[in-house]
Design a protein around this motif. Sequence first.
Motif, PDB file in Angstrom:
ATOM      1  N   ASP A   1       0.828  -1.220   0.000  1.00 18.34           N
ATOM      2  CA  ASP A   1       0.000   0.000   0.000  1.00 18.34           C
ATOM      3  C   ASP A   1       0.859   1.265   0.000  1.00 18.34           C
ATOM      4  OD1 ASP A   1      -2.220  -1.570  -0.015  1.00 18.34           O
ATOM      5  OD2 ASP A   1      -2.727  -1.260   2.103  1.00 18.34           O
ATOM      6  N   ILE A   2       2.029   1.184   0.625  1.00 16.00           N
ATOM      7  CA  ILE A   2       2.921   2.355   0.616  1.00 16.00           C
ATOM      8  C   ILE A   2       3.368   2.650  -0.817  1.00 16.00           C
ATOM      9  CG2 ILE A   2       5.142   3.273   1.388  1.00 16.00           C
ATOM     10  CD1 ILE A   2       4.886   1.468   3.861  1.00 16.00           C
ATOM     11  N   LEU A   3       3.681   1.598  -1.527  1.00 18.41           N
ATOM     12  CA  LEU A   3       4.136   1.776  -2.918  1.00 18.41           C
ATOM     13  C   LEU A   3       3.065   2.473  -3.746  1.00 18.41           C
ATOM     14  CD1 LEU A   3       5.768  -1.724  -3.625  1.00 18.41           C
ATOM     15  CD2 LEU A   3       6.753   0.256  -2.473  1.00 18.41           C
ATOM     16  N   LEU A   4       1.807   2.105  -3.487  1.00 22.35           N
ATOM     17  CA  LEU A   4       0.699   2.659  -4.291  1.00 22.35           C
ATOM     18  C   LEU A   4       0.475   4.135  -4.005  1.00 22.35           C
ATOM     19  CD1 LEU A   4      -1.736  -0.394  -4.064  1.00 22.35           C
ATOM     20  CD2 LEU A   4      -0.198   0.208  -5.943  1.00 22.35           C
ATOM     21  N   ARG A   5       0.909   4.609  -2.835  1.00 21.93           N
ATOM     22  CA  ARG A   5       0.758   6.031  -2.489  1.00 21.93           C
ATOM     23  C   ARG A   5       1.985   6.851  -2.878  1.00 21.93           C
ATOM     24  NH1 ARG A   5       0.407   5.928   3.581  1.00 21.93           N
ATOM     25  NH2 ARG A   5       0.329   8.199   3.419  1.00 21.93           N
ATOM     26  N   SER A   6       3.043   6.196  -3.325  1.00 19.32           N
ATOM     27  CA  SER A   6       4.324   6.885  -3.529  1.00 19.32           C
ATOM     28  C   SER A   6       4.612   7.137  -4.998  1.00 19.32           C
ATOM     29  CB  SER A   6       5.480   6.032  -2.971  1.00 19.32           C
ATOM     30  OG  SER A   6       5.269   5.725  -1.615  1.00 19.32           O
ATOM     31  N   ASP A   7       5.409   8.162  -5.254  1.00 18.05           N
ATOM     32  CA  ASP A   7       6.067   8.268  -6.552  1.00 18.05           C
ATOM     33  C   ASP A   7       7.397   7.545  -6.429  1.00 18.05           C
ATOM     34  OD1 ASP A   7       4.277   9.829  -8.207  1.00 18.05           O
ATOM     35  OD2 ASP A   7       4.590  11.393  -6.705  1.00 18.05           O
ATOM     36  N   ILE A   8       7.610   6.583  -7.324  1.00 20.59           N
ATOM     37  CA  ILE A   8       8.709   5.635  -7.169  1.00 20.59           C
ATOM     38  C   ILE A   8       9.835   5.957  -8.151  1.00 20.59           C
ATOM     39  CG2 ILE A   8       9.361   3.192  -7.270  1.00 20.59           C
ATOM     40  CD1 ILE A   8       6.383   2.572  -6.592  1.00 20.59           C
ATOM     41  N   PHE A   9      11.039   6.026  -7.624  1.00 18.77           N
ATOM     42  CA  PHE A   9      12.225   6.343  -8.411  1.00 18.77           C
ATOM     43  C   PHE A   9      13.183   5.164  -8.334  1.00 18.77           C
ATOM     44  CE2 PHE A   9      10.164  10.175  -7.130  1.00 18.77           C
ATOM     45  CZ  PHE A   9      10.294  11.048  -8.201  1.00 18.77           C
ATOM     46  N   VAL A  10      13.733   4.801  -9.494  1.00 19.41           N
ATOM     47  CA  VAL A  10      14.579   3.598  -9.555  1.00 19.41           C
ATOM     48  C   VAL A  10      15.842   3.879 -10.358  1.00 19.41           C
ATOM     49  CG1 VAL A  10      12.527   2.125  -9.453  1.00 19.41           C
ATOM     50  CG2 VAL A  10      13.576   2.632 -11.676  1.00 19.41           C
ATOM     51  N   GLU A  11      16.795   2.952 -10.209  1.00 15.15           N
ATOM     52  CA  GLU A  11      18.059   3.067 -10.940  1.00 15.15           C
ATOM     53  C   GLU A  11      17.885   2.537 -12.374  1.00 15.15           C
ATOM     54  OE1 GLU A  11      19.063   0.920  -7.614  1.00 15.15           O
ATOM     55  OE2 GLU A  11      20.810   2.107  -7.036  1.00 15.15           O
ATOM     56  N   PHE A  12      17.569   1.248 -12.498  1.00 12.16           N
ATOM     57  CA  PHE A  12      17.503   0.598 -13.804  1.00 12.16           C
ATOM     58  C   PHE A  12      16.288  -0.331 -13.780  1.00 12.16           C
ATOM     59  CE2 PHE A  12      19.214  -2.863 -16.705  1.00 12.16           C
ATOM     60  CZ  PHE A  12      19.101  -2.116 -17.878  1.00 12.16           C
ATOM     61  N   PRO A  13      15.187   0.107 -14.401  1.00 16.40           N
ATOM     62  CA  PRO A  13      13.911  -0.620 -14.231  1.00 16.40           C
ATOM     63  C   PRO A  13      13.986  -2.130 -14.457  1.00 16.40           C
ATOM     64  CG  PRO A  13      13.523   1.460 -15.341  1.00 16.40           C
ATOM     65  CD  PRO A  13      15.022   1.317 -15.220  1.00 16.40           C
ATOM     66  N   PRO A  14      14.686  -2.629 -15.506  1.00 15.33           N
ATOM     67  CA  PRO A  14      14.665  -4.091 -15.698  1.00 15.33           C
ATOM     68  C   PRO A  14      15.206  -4.852 -14.488  1.00 15.33           C
ATOM     69  CG  PRO A  14      15.569  -2.991 -17.634  1.00 15.33           C
ATOM     70  CD  PRO A  14      15.437  -1.936 -16.559  1.00 15.33           C
TER      71      PRO A  14
END
Lengths: 348, 348
Positions: free
Chosen positions: A246-259
Amino acid sequence: MSTEPSALAMVPFVSVDHMMKIVHGTGLQTFLTELAAYIEEDFRRWELFDKTPRIASHSAEGVIELMPTSDGEVYGFKYVNGHPKNTKQGLQTVTAFGLLADVSNGYPVLLSEMTILTALRTAATSALVGRYLAPKGSTTMAIIGNGAQSEFQAHAFKAICGIERVRLYDIDPAATEKCARNLQGSGLAVETFRSPEEAVEGAQIITTATADKQYATILTDNMIGSGVHINAVGGDCPGKTELHRDILLRSDIFVEFPPQTRVEGEIQQLDPEHGVTELWQVMTGAAAGRRDAGQITLFDSVGFAIEDFSALRYIRSKLEPGSNCIELDMLADPDDPRDLFGMLMRAG
Amino acid sequence: MSTEPSALAMVPFVSVDHMMKIVHGTGLQTFLTELAAYIEEDFRRWELFDKTPRIASHSAEGVIELMPTSDGEVYGFKYVNGHPKNTKQGLQTVTAFGLLADVSNGYPVLLSEMTILTALRTAATSALVGRYLAPKGSTTMAIIGNGAQSEFQAHAFKAICGIERVRLYDIDPAATEKCARNLQGSGLAVETFRSPEEAVEGAQIITTATADKQYATILTDNMIGSGVHINAVGGDCPGKTELHRDILLRSDIFVEFPPQTRVEGEIQQLDPEHGVTELWQVMTGAAAGRRDAGQITLFDSVGFAIEDFSALRYIRSKLEPGSNCIELDMLADPDDPRDLFGMLMRAG
């Protein structure tokens, strides 16, 4: 027709002891700040790197991985293991070493320990990302999970984001005590707590750095208020996560390398199509970072090969032969390159 | 609270100089024979290995590759480059090093030079395969391409297949002279030729070991009589082959690991469905090797990670600390495994 190794045969090697000398010679906070600058430089030229998800060899006890990359001029890779049960046997969960080589001829140019360097680059990357995503004027960070990575995170966020206060929690109070003790004299105000709910209270930044190789829920949804930045460091292999979905669904998510993050990060809990922002785009200005004070930002950190490449580049810039590295006779380099056999025979 | 590295932090390192000591201490022919036995042992338990095609980073000048594998107890990988133009700059075309680690905890247990060891394992593998595929009673081998690999091939086929005579040809007569000179005193009768057609005459085994990074035709169809065994060592990356396609169509083709050989070997010239036999099946008896005296057999050698694994296992069995290896302070191993930071700070 000498059998002495030529200069070309020698590869500078940075041992654990040398690495500690380099850190202390530079100063920990300066080291982390300079290292973050190298990482940022490479994020900004992200597109020119050869990128491949790490090559993992999984076993019941853990994982051994190779993480290669190249910018076209220099090639680098890291060997790293992850064995959560090692701690109980008095061993490190993660050990690592890495190498740089010259792309034009394939000759290695640096071999280095990376157990300590990985801890430093993970923290420097977290704090670099925090500088882009954490609320302006953040002063307080909660650290959930007070193991081997925790103090590095605290120092990096102090050096790079200006954090003044850390709030510590670990399921094992001895880990929290160890972390608090190690941060004495760091210039950080340190508070310890007996529950994660207390630890996150009032923190603008929440770092999770736990090591269980399983789906865990270190943070639940009700613990996360609006406007915080979550720095999720611990979930970094398939089947290992720290945050409630549920936290993920409320967040804007930033990543290094999606794959890689889709397989290893917190977002393995989400639909593969769930939108994420690549950090290199934030750093080049091609994508927005934090847009407003109410937004929850999440760095789903798994660690990518380019960060190790940056760290090795940085260490290479610090080499002082005879002082903080030794030369290893690692490459056979006969006078006549076609005469490897002759070199071998002359040594007999 | 010592800052001295613990025993766990140390990894035995075999330098180029150490490797030469091990070879000479063992004796070259014995070394090759023992090494071939290790390789054969691992071919016979092929199915239990983690197998993945090598991870290659290609550039205009060459390739850098990582070759990992694991038997479930021990993990190994090799770093190897291939840069054909290096020779002109006085550098080795191929340099390599490798590592073994304990799968149960991820800790490295051996780091070794592998430039020399790769030359030895390539030759040992060729000769081991020759023992299964070459005509019974073979006494004569032609070697086309007299570069760094050539003498190793000659010695391995003498030690393992009982070859008595080698016939040398290289496009560069100086390479042939070098090879012939190095084989003086080897117990092999050595003849040199100015054309490949002359060199292959009467040979039961034909080894090709050239290094051009291109489609080349070292052997044409008319040069290959019935009953010979071809040991094609040189073609080992995409776009690099040595044999005319017609030879492949007349031969029974034996390979190490089809997914890799399809991309890198001579059979990249063939339809991906073209039938090949896996060598491990020949060695376990699950598939036939040579069936009759008229058959042309072809070992489309590209080199596979398991052979390097075997070679590193063999070297590990030869270690004599203080004599043929040194201990490298390569792993950070704090007293308290969660206290990496404390170890770093105490070193300050």
